[in-house]
Design a protein around this motif. Structure first.
Motif, PDB file in Angstrom:
ATOM      1  N   UNK A 266       0.827  -1.205   0.000  1.00  0.00           N
ATOM      2  CA  UNK A 266       0.000   0.000   0.000  1.00  0.00           C
ATOM      3  C   UNK A 266       0.863   1.257   0.000  1.00  0.00           C
ATOM      4  N   UNK A 267       1.957   1.224   0.744  1.00  0.00           N
ATOM      5  CA  UNK A 267       2.850   2.387   0.761  1.00  0.00           C
ATOM      6  C   UNK A 267       3.612   2.507  -0.550  1.00  0.00           C
ATOM      7  N   UNK A 275      -0.887   4.630   5.394  1.00  0.00           N
ATOM      8  CA  UNK A 275      -0.495   4.947   6.765  1.00  0.00           C
ATOM      9  C   UNK A 275      -1.328   4.211   7.804  1.00  0.00           C
ATOM     10  N   UNK A 276      -2.360   3.488   7.373  1.00  0.00           N
ATOM     11  CA  UNK A 276      -3.236   2.786   8.317  1.00  0.00           C
ATOM     12  C   UNK A 276      -3.119   1.271   8.245  1.00  0.00           C
ATOM     13  N   UNK A 277      -2.393   0.764   7.272  1.00  0.00           N
ATOM     14  CA  UNK A 277      -2.454  -0.671   6.983  1.00  0.00           C
ATOM     15  C   UNK A 277      -1.911  -1.518   8.129  1.00  0.00           C
ATOM     16  N   UNK A 278      -1.032  -0.953   8.950  1.00  0.00           N
ATOM     17  CA  UNK A 278      -0.460  -1.726  10.055  1.00  0.00           C
ATOM     18  C   UNK A 278      -1.255  -1.562  11.348  1.00  0.00           C
ATOM     19  N   UNK A 279      -2.328  -0.785  11.298  1.00  0.00           N
ATOM     20  CA  UNK A 279      -3.136  -0.600  12.498  1.00  0.00           C
ATOM     21  C   UNK A 279      -3.912  -1.868  12.820  1.00  0.00           C
ATOM     22  N   UNK A 284      -8.146  -1.671   8.872  1.00  0.00           N
ATOM     23  CA  UNK A 284      -8.113  -1.864   7.423  1.00  0.00           C
ATOM     24  C   UNK A 284      -8.203  -3.346   7.108  1.00  0.00           C
ATOM     25  N   UNK A 285      -9.215  -3.711   6.356  1.00  0.00           N
ATOM     26  CA  UNK A 285      -9.336  -5.063   5.827  1.00  0.00           C
ATOM     27  C   UNK A 285      -8.717  -5.062   4.434  1.00  0.00           C
ATOM     28  N   UNK A 286      -7.557  -5.682   4.286  1.00  0.00           N
ATOM     29  CA  UNK A 286      -6.796  -5.585   3.047  1.00  0.00           C
ATOM     30  C   UNK A 286      -7.513  -6.256   1.877  1.00  0.00           C
ATOM     31  N   UNK A 347     -21.872   8.721  15.547  1.00  0.00           N
ATOM     32  CA  UNK A 347     -22.532   8.239  16.759  1.00  0.00           C
ATOM     33  C   UNK A 347     -22.903   6.770  16.646  1.00  0.00           C
ATOM     34  N   UNK A 348     -23.282   6.307  15.465  1.00  0.00           N
ATOM     35  CA  UNK A 348     -23.597   4.884  15.283  1.00  0.00           C
ATOM     36  C   UNK A 348     -22.395   4.015  15.577  1.00  0.00           C
ATOM     37  N   UNK A 349     -21.216   4.491  15.134  1.00  0.00           N
ATOM     38  CA  UNK A 349     -20.016   3.708  15.409  1.00  0.00           C
ATOM     39  C   UNK A 349     -19.696   3.729  16.903  1.00  0.00           C
ATOM     40  N   UNK A 350     -19.786   4.889  17.528  1.00  0.00           N
ATOM     41  CA  UNK A 350     -19.482   4.999  18.954  1.00  0.00           C
ATOM     42  C   UNK A 350     -20.407   4.113  19.777  1.00  0.00           C
ATOM     43  N   UNK A 351     -21.700   4.122  19.433  1.00  0.00           N
ATOM     44  CA  UNK A 351     -22.684   3.354  20.197  1.00  0.00           C
ATOM     45  C   UNK A 351     -22.648   1.863  19.889  1.00  0.00           C
ATOM     46  N   UNK A 352     -21.920   1.465  18.844  1.00  0.00           N
ATOM     47  CA  UNK A 352     -21.852   0.043  18.485  1.00  0.00           C
ATOM     48  C   UNK A 352     -20.968  -0.750  19.432  1.00  0.00           C
ATOM     49  N   UNK A 353     -20.190  -0.061  20.247  1.00  0.00           N
ATOM     50  CA  UNK A 353     -19.312  -0.754  21.185  1.00  0.00           C
ATOM     51  C   UNK A 353     -18.006  -1.212  20.583  1.00  0.00           C
ATOM     52  N   UNK A 354     -17.756  -0.859  19.328  1.00  0.00           N
ATOM     53  CA  UNK A 354     -16.501  -1.234  18.687  1.00  0.00           C
ATOM     54  C   UNK A 354     -15.355  -0.377  19.227  1.00  0.00           C
ATOM     55  N   UNK A 355     -14.108  -0.850  19.075  1.00  0.00           N
ATOM     56  CA  UNK A 355     -12.974  -0.065  19.582  1.00  0.00           C
ATOM     57  C   UNK A 355     -12.942   1.325  18.953  1.00  0.00           C
ATOM     58  N   UNK A 356     -12.739   2.332  19.788  1.00  0.00           N
ATOM     59  CA  UNK A 356     -12.679   3.710  19.293  1.00  0.00           C
ATOM     60  C   UNK A 356     -11.348   3.950  18.599  1.00  0.00           C
ATOM     61  N   UNK A 357     -11.400   4.456  17.378  1.00  0.00           N
ATOM     62  CA  UNK A 357     -10.196   4.773  16.607  1.00  0.00           C
ATOM     63  C   UNK A 357     -10.064   6.286  16.497  1.00  0.00           C
ATOM     64  N   UNK A 358      -8.897   6.799  16.828  1.00  0.00           N
ATOM     65  CA  UNK A 358      -8.734   8.245  16.896  1.00  0.00           C
ATOM     66  C   UNK A 358      -8.977   8.914  15.552  1.00  0.00           C
ATOM     67  N   UNK A 359      -8.674   8.213  14.446  1.00  0.00           N
ATOM     68  CA  UNK A 359      -8.841   8.842  13.135  1.00  0.00           C
ATOM     69  C   UNK A 359     -10.296   9.166  12.829  1.00  0.00           C
ATOM     70  N   UNK A 360     -11.230   8.447  13.453  1.00  0.00           N
ATOM     71  CA  UNK A 360     -12.632   8.724  13.209  1.00  0.00           C
ATOM     72  C   UNK A 360     -13.034  10.099  13.730  1.00  0.00           C
TER      73      UNK A 360
END
Length: 518
Positions: A266-267, A275-279, A284-286, A347-360
């Motif tokens: 990707x790089x 810049x996100x592929x190693x997160x 990122x689903x490759x 808000x849908x993502x936040x309320x889904x209980x998934x891990x919070x990602x700072x980029x969002x």
């Protein structure tokens, strides 16, 4: 007094350093770090060569103790450390020091230098290291040529990338499938659809199948084409449909050389997910690479209808959007001025209980349509964002940045006050600005033409308290903003900012050798 010098080492010993800015470099692996000095020279190449040396009274023992590298392995560690820290402007100085120390660079050293130049979009440096490699009798291999082509793509010099392929053939270096994909994506960045399809025909004629990165390049070429055509969106969707036929057998693999240096495909191909592929955490689903590039394109084009069509296609395929796709969905709505829908996705993502990602939580100021939007400080939904600062969602420190950036749109008194209040709350709760966040915010705040300039001053003070130097554009905007105000010339803040600005200028030189990269 005349000195009789018998070696490069003796010459280095007696050189007196100039009074120039000094930068601390953290080097080492496994969290074992050592501090060393590299002095940046702001004048001629000769002064650059004379830079990092010590006073005439220094002994060999003192020199050996203070020198930051003594052999190829140590220099390679320093180069990789600088690349990881994005201090690519120092790579040339490290190479000059290596030459003065009489250390013979290896092929791996040159690979690391070119990769660092590629990551910093320093085209001139990349080709300088290639010429130095040839001078020392080392023939560039296919991996190094791939890095050079990728650098040309990052700097939007597609013609130069094509010349590199011609040079490979002339030097009898056989291009690989990865070379052609590098070239395809390099031409795609410039919107050269004619060159891109010519490369595809060459690949097909050579018996090479098209993989997901080829389709990603085709999509990028249509998105970057100038002028845009009315059927751009339909062509991108058609390419996404066609890409479903690519086989995992056709998928290219990272070359061993790339893996060792830490360069992902990707790089290498300058994809938006680089810049996100190693997160971790499903960022990122490759397997969704084509969707990533397509949705990113629609966000840039502000085409909500095409974006929603693409999400429907993804849903029909039985696949779930990853965090990167959610990011691009938010960007697309915000680009189009639909703040309500963008906030709803958030808000849908936040309320889904998934891990919070700072980029969002960081939707960059330059990515939002401002001209026809209500300032965020006056937007009712913004109250939801500000309330999140004090709750227990477990959100990372970038959460309020969207609010701060939006509040400063137009630099209204109410908005600047809201931005500063939010910054104060962030600081009180232990949320600190990174170099990039702080630089982005300072660049925006520095555009305030009226008022007390208190928000820009506060952001600057926050970064200085943590000994963080903002980027050159941010410092320049802040410095010019201070000069436009009625501030005495002997003001301590103005003097200090002026000094920082002057120190940043030589190591951020731009020109033909380093085009701006969007």
């Amino acid at each position: 007094m005349q000195l009789k010098l018998s070696s490069k080492f003796e010459l280095c010993k007696f050189r007196q350093p100039k009074t120039l800015p000094c930068h601390r470099i953290r080097v080492g692996t496994n969290h074992e770090e050592a501090d060393s000095d590299i002095r940046w020279q702001r004048s001629s190449p000769l002064l650059r060569a004379l830079g990092r040396r010590y006073f005439a009274g220094s002994t060999e023992e003192v020199y050996a103790k203070r020198n930051y590298a003594n052999n190829v392995s140590e220099y390679n560690t320093v180069i990789n450390s600088l690349s990881a820290q994005r201090r690519h402007f120092l790579l040339r100085d490290v190479y000059d020091d290596m030459m003065l120390d009489g250390v013979q660079p290896s092929r791996d050293i040159f690979h690391s230098l070119v990769v660092g130049s590629m990551r910093g979009a320093r085209l001139h440096d990349a080709f300088y290291f290639r010429e130095q490699m040839k001078t020392l009798g080392l023939v560039p291999d296919v991996a190094l040529y791939n890095f050079l082509i990728s650098t040309c793509g990052k700097c939007k010099y597609s013609d130069k990338a094509i010349h590199i392929l011609e040079e490979m053939k002339k030097n009898e270096v056989k291009p690989t499938g990865q070379t052609y994909i590098c070239l395809l994506n390099a031409c795609a960045v410039s919107g050269r659809t004619d060159h891109v399809y010519a490369i595809v025909r060459d690949m097909t004629a050579a018996g090479l199948g098209l993989n997901k990165f080829c389709y990603a390049g085709l999509i990028a070429a249509h998105k970057n084409k100038i002028p845009l055509t009315d059927d751009t969106a339909s062509k991108i969707i058609e390419l996404v449909e066609q890409s479903k036929g690519w086989s995992s057998i056709e998928a290219s693999k990272d070359m061993a050389e790339n893996v060792m240096i830490g360069v992902s495909e990707e790089e290498l191909y300058n994809l938006p997910t680089a810049e996100y592929v190693h997160r971790r955490g499903g960022f990122v689903n490759r397997q969704l690479t084509v969707y990533h590039v397509a949705l990113h394109a629609f966000a840039d084009l502000r085409n909500v209808e095409a974006m929603e069509t693409l999400l429907e296609m993804l849903n029909k395929d039985g696949k779930t959007p990853d965090v990167f796709l959610i990011m691009q969905t938010m960007r697309c709505y915000l680009h189009s001025g639909n703040l309500d829908r963008g906030l709803q996705i958030f808000m849908e993502y936040i309320n889904s209980g998934k891990p919070a990602m700072i980029e969002l939580f960081v939707v960059r100021y330059r990515d939002v349509t401002i001209q026809k939007c209500t300032p965020l400080c006056e937007y009712p939904s913004s109250l939801l964002l500000i309330s999140l600062i004090g709750n227990s969602y477990g959100v990372a420190r970038n959460l309020p940045v969207t609010l701060i950036e939006g509040a400063m749109v137009g630099h209204t008194p109410k908005g600047m006050e809201l931005a500063q209040d939010t910054l104060v709350k962030m600081n009180a709760r232990g949320f600190f600005l990174s170099v990039k966040m702080g630089s982005d915010l300072l660049l925006i705040a520095a555009g305030e033409k009226t008022g007390g300039y208190t928000t820009a001053n506060y952001i600057w003070d926050l970064m200085q308290a943590r000994k963080i130097t903002p980027s050159l554009p941010a410092v320049e905007a802040y410095y010019r903003g201070l000069k436009e105000r009625e501030i005495p010339e002997d003001d301590a803040r103005l003097i200090y900012v002026s000094r920082v600005y002057e120190n940043l200028l030589p190591r951020n030189r731009t020109g033909p050798q380093r085009p701006s990269v969007g």
